[in-house]
Write a protein that holds these residues in place. Structure first.
Motif, PDB file in Angstrom:
ATOM      1  N   VAL A  90       0.838  -1.198   0.000  1.00 47.21           N
ATOM      2  CA  VAL A  90       0.000   0.000   0.000  1.00 47.21           C
ATOM      3  C   VAL A  90       0.873   1.249   0.000  1.00 47.21           C
ATOM      4  N   LEU A  91       1.912   1.261   0.831  1.00 44.97           N
ATOM      5  CA  LEU A  91       2.816   2.412   0.893  1.00 44.97           C
ATOM      6  C   LEU A  91       3.508   2.642  -0.450  1.00 44.97           C
ATOM      7  N   VAL A  92       3.953   1.565  -1.073  1.00 45.49           N
ATOM      8  CA  VAL A  92       4.623   1.671  -2.377  1.00 45.49           C
ATOM      9  C   VAL A  92       3.666   2.243  -3.428  1.00 45.49           C
ATOM     10  N   LYS A  93       2.422   1.776  -3.414  1.00 44.79           N
ATOM     11  CA  LYS A  93       1.430   2.256  -4.390  1.00 44.79           C
ATOM     12  C   LYS A  93       1.088   3.723  -4.148  1.00 44.79           C
ATOM     13  N   MET A  94       0.979   4.121  -2.870  1.00 41.68           N
ATOM     14  CA  MET A  94       0.692   5.521  -2.561  1.00 41.68           C
ATOM     15  C   MET A  94       1.828   6.424  -3.029  1.00 41.68           C
ATOM     16  N   GLU A  95       3.053   5.956  -2.879  1.00 39.13           N
ATOM     17  CA  GLU A  95       4.204   6.738  -3.343  1.00 39.13           C
ATOM     18  C   GLU A  95       4.216   6.810  -4.867  1.00 39.13           C
ATOM     19  N   LYS A  96       3.802   5.735  -5.521  1.00 39.77           N
ATOM     20  CA  LYS A  96       3.735   5.724  -6.979  1.00 39.77           C
ATOM     21  C   LYS A  96       2.710   6.743  -7.478  1.00 39.77           C
ATOM     22  N   VAL A  97       1.578   6.836  -6.785  1.00 36.76           N
ATOM     23  CA  VAL A  97       0.562   7.819  -7.144  1.00 36.76           C
ATOM     24  C   VAL A  97       1.140   9.235  -7.026  1.00 36.76           C
ATOM     25  N   LYS A  98       1.882   9.479  -5.958  1.00 39.48           N
ATOM     26  CA  LYS A  98       2.489  10.795  -5.772  1.00 39.48           C
ATOM     27  C   LYS A  98       3.476  11.097  -6.894  1.00 39.48           C
TER      28      LYS A  98
ATOM     29  N   ASN B 195      -5.555   9.257 -10.443  1.00 38.20           N
ATOM     30  CA  ASN B 195      -4.598   9.225  -9.336  1.00 38.20           C
ATOM     31  C   ASN B 195      -5.209   9.707  -8.029  1.00 38.20           C
ATOM     32  N   VAL B 196      -6.050  10.722  -8.087  1.00 38.76           N
ATOM     33  CA  VAL B 196      -6.731  11.200  -6.877  1.00 38.76           C
ATOM     34  C   VAL B 196      -7.614  10.100  -6.310  1.00 38.76           C
ATOM     35  N   ALA B 197      -8.346   9.415  -7.176  1.00 37.03           N
ATOM     36  CA  ALA B 197      -9.215   8.325  -6.728  1.00 37.03           C
ATOM     37  C   ALA B 197      -8.404   7.171  -6.141  1.00 37.03           C
ATOM     38  N   ASP B 198      -7.280   6.845  -6.789  1.00 38.89           N
ATOM     39  CA  ASP B 198      -6.431   5.760  -6.295  1.00 38.89           C
ATOM     40  C   ASP B 198      -5.842   6.102  -4.930  1.00 38.89           C
ATOM     41  N   ARG B 199      -5.385   7.334  -4.769  1.00 37.92           N
ATOM     42  CA  ARG B 199      -4.800   7.748  -3.490  1.00 37.92           C
ATOM     43  C   ARG B 199      -5.829   7.676  -2.363  1.00 37.92           C
ATOM     44  N   LYS B 200      -7.048   8.106  -2.651  1.00 34.22           N
ATOM     45  CA  LYS B 200      -8.104   8.078  -1.642  1.00 34.22           C
ATOM     46  C   LYS B 200      -8.462   6.640  -1.283  1.00 34.22           C
ATOM     47  N   ARG B 201      -8.531   5.774  -2.298  1.00 31.18           N
ATOM     48  CA  ARG B 201      -8.858   4.361  -2.040  1.00 31.18           C
ATOM     49  C   ARG B 201      -7.778   3.694  -1.206  1.00 31.18           C
ATOM     50  N   LEU B 202      -6.523   3.927  -1.534  1.00 29.60           N
ATOM     51  CA  LEU B 202      -5.416   3.321  -0.795  1.00 29.60           C
ATOM     52  C   LEU B 202      -5.365   3.852   0.634  1.00 29.60           C
ATOM     53  N   GLY B 203      -5.671   5.128   0.817  1.00 31.77           N
ATOM     54  CA  GLY B 203      -5.602   5.735   2.139  1.00 31.77           C
ATOM     55  C   GLY B 203      -6.648   5.235   3.108  1.00 31.77           C
ATOM     56  N   ARG B 204      -7.731   4.662   2.587  1.00 30.50           N
ATOM     57  CA  ARG B 204      -8.785   4.158   3.480  1.00 30.50           C
ATOM     58  C   ARG B 204      -8.288   2.995   4.334  1.00 30.50           C
ATOM     59  N   LEU B 205      -7.451   2.143   3.763  1.00 30.75           N
ATOM     60  CA  LEU B 205      -6.862   1.003   4.473  1.00 30.75           C
ATOM     61  C   LEU B 205      -7.937   0.231   5.235  1.00 30.75           C
ATOM     62  N   LYS B 206      -8.810  -0.450   4.508  1.00 32.29           N
ATOM     63  CA  LYS B 206      -9.944  -1.137   5.120  1.00 32.29           C
ATOM     64  C   LYS B 206      -9.574  -2.456   5.787  1.00 32.29           C
ATOM     65  N   ASP B 207      -8.419  -3.003   5.471  1.00 34.30           N
ATOM     66  CA  ASP B 207      -8.029  -4.285   6.043  1.00 34.30           C
ATOM     67  C   ASP B 207      -7.793  -4.161   7.553  1.00 34.30           C
ATOM     68  N   PHE B 208      -8.505  -4.973   8.339  1.00 36.16           N
ATOM     69  CA  PHE B 208      -8.439  -4.880   9.802  1.00 36.16           C
ATOM     70  C   PHE B 208      -7.037  -5.157  10.321  1.00 36.16           C
ATOM     71  N   PHE B 209      -6.372  -6.173   9.802  1.00 31.83           N
ATOM     72  CA  PHE B 209      -5.045  -6.560  10.295  1.00 31.83           C
ATOM     73  C   PHE B 209      -4.014  -5.465  10.026  1.00 31.83           C
TER      74      PHE B 209
ATOM     75  N   ARG C  81       7.372   8.345   4.526  1.00 29.12           N
ATOM     76  CA  ARG C  81       6.950   9.026   5.749  1.00 29.12           C
ATOM     77  C   ARG C  81       5.552   9.614   5.630  1.00 29.12           C
ATOM     78  N   GLU C  82       5.285  10.367   4.562  1.00 32.52           N
ATOM     79  CA  GLU C  82       3.993  11.038   4.428  1.00 32.52           C
ATOM     80  C   GLU C  82       2.856  10.035   4.286  1.00 32.52           C
ATOM     81  N   ALA C  83       3.045   9.021   3.440  1.00 32.20           N
ATOM     82  CA  ALA C  83       2.009   8.014   3.251  1.00 32.20           C
ATOM     83  C   ALA C  83       1.754   7.244   4.543  1.00 32.20           C
ATOM     84  N   LEU C  84       2.815   6.913   5.274  1.00 30.00           N
ATOM     85  CA  LEU C  84       2.671   6.181   6.528  1.00 30.00           C
ATOM     86  C   LEU C  84       1.919   7.011   7.556  1.00 30.00           C
ATOM     87  N   GLU C  85       2.234   8.285   7.673  1.00 32.77           N
ATOM     88  CA  GLU C  85       1.542   9.142   8.635  1.00 32.77           C
ATOM     89  C   GLU C  85       0.062   9.265   8.291  1.00 32.77           C
TER      90      GLU C  85
END
Length: 324
Positions: A174-182, A272-286, A303-307
């Motif tokens: 997820v972090l790698v994909k968020m950075e790719k979107v950026k 890209n905006v839609a992808d970033r928003k979807r990835l940021g939701r992080l719906k997986d409980f674990f 750092r930014e994506a993790l925060e």
């Protein structure tokens, strides 16, 4: 002393994993003023503490009658274990589960002098005080009971570790994909800069500059990537509106060629905006639980994506989710 069977060694490992979890979770819960299930795994076990305890027992074996050498061996052994574990986990998961970067005399943020010295005292405490009654308890248990208990714990911990490992790998992705979107958004921003700067010039100059923008200097690209994602989005939207206002003054050739480019950039930006928003939701409980359990988790590159994900995991920034 320390002449143990495989079953006994395993039981000691699990026992100290549990004790470490109790200590760590209690400390973090008090510090954060909320109950925290600390650690990499979901169950009440911290493998680093179990590994550390076993390491302390092993490295102290040649120096049982020399407390100073027990201290030195503990310092060295625990520091090596902590460093190797930290480097390995960061390489695998792209995040740090602990970070000593703000401590004095640290090395790459994985280890520091203060903690290394403390490990030596912990080794003495472990070998001379803590382990003595634990050893007596294990020796007093019937072999069959010890084997059954250890076997059950082995199955449970193996399953827990497998699920936790998968969650950590998925979180890394997820972090790698968020950075790719950026990165894609930075590229869109740079292409828009070229459109704005060169629309009044000859089309051949425009096309040449557009091609050159794709290979801009690494320093300039790194500087752009250091910007906050919201600043990048605001910049793109502002430039899209600026180009839109320039369209009426374009000639037919510009409207055709640059118009196609502009449409492509708008589409890519929306995706890209839609992808970033979807990835940021992080719906997986674990994955969310992994972030909640490790509030001190850091990442240099992401750092930014993790925060952003950490804010989501503790219930903040939910307005976007409700709006969607």
């Amino acid at each position: 002393m320390y002449s143990y069977s495989i079953i006994q060694w395993l039981f000691f490992f699990y026992f100290y994993c549990f004790v470490g979890w109790c200590i760590e979770s209690s400390y973090v819960s008090v510090k954060s003023k909320q109950l925290t299930n600390r650690g990499f795994m979901r169950g009440p076990f911290l493998p680093l503490y179990g590994s550390g305890a076993i390491m302390m027992l092993v490295v102290s074996m040649p120096f049982r009658d020399n407390i100073f050498m027990v201290y030195v061996a503990g310092c060295i052994g625990a520091t090596v274990l902590e460093y190797v574990t930290g480097v390995t986990m960061e390489a695998l998961f792209k995040v740090r589960y602990w970070d000593y970067s703000k401590n004095k005399f640290n090395f790459q943020g994985h280890i520091c002098l203060g903690t290394s010295l403390a490990w030596g005292f912990m080794t003495i405490l472990m070998t001379e005080v803590v382990h003595v009654p634990v050893e007596s308890l294990v020796f007093s248990m019937p072999g069959t009971v010890l084997s059954v208990v250890t076997g059950i714990l082995t199955v449970y911990i193996a399953a827990d570790f497998a699920l936790s490992f998968k969650a950590a790998i998925d979180l890394r992705d997820v972090l790698v994909k968020m950075e790719k979107v950026k990165e894609e958004m930075v590229h869109i921003q740079k292409r828009l800069d070229v459109v704005i700067a060169l629309t009044s010039q000859e089309m051949e100059n425009y096309k040449s500059a557009l091609a050159e923008s794709a290979g801009m200097a690494k320093e300039e690209w790194a500087e752009s990537m250091a910007m906050h994602i919201e600043d990048i989005k605001s910049g793109i939207e502002r430039k899209l509106n600026q180009v839109k206002a320039m369209i009426p003054a374009w000639g037919a050739e510009q409207k055709k060629d640059i118009g196609e480019e502009l449409m492509e950039l708008r589409t890519k930006y929306a995706i890209n905006v839609a992808d970033r928003k979807r990835l940021g939701r992080l719906k997986d409980f674990f994955q969310r639980d992994l972030l909640r359990s490790n509030p001190g988790m850091t990442s240099v590159r992401f750092r930014e994506a993790l925060e952003e994900l950490k804010r989501r995991s503790v219930g903040k920034d939910n307005e976007d989710e409700r709006q969607d």
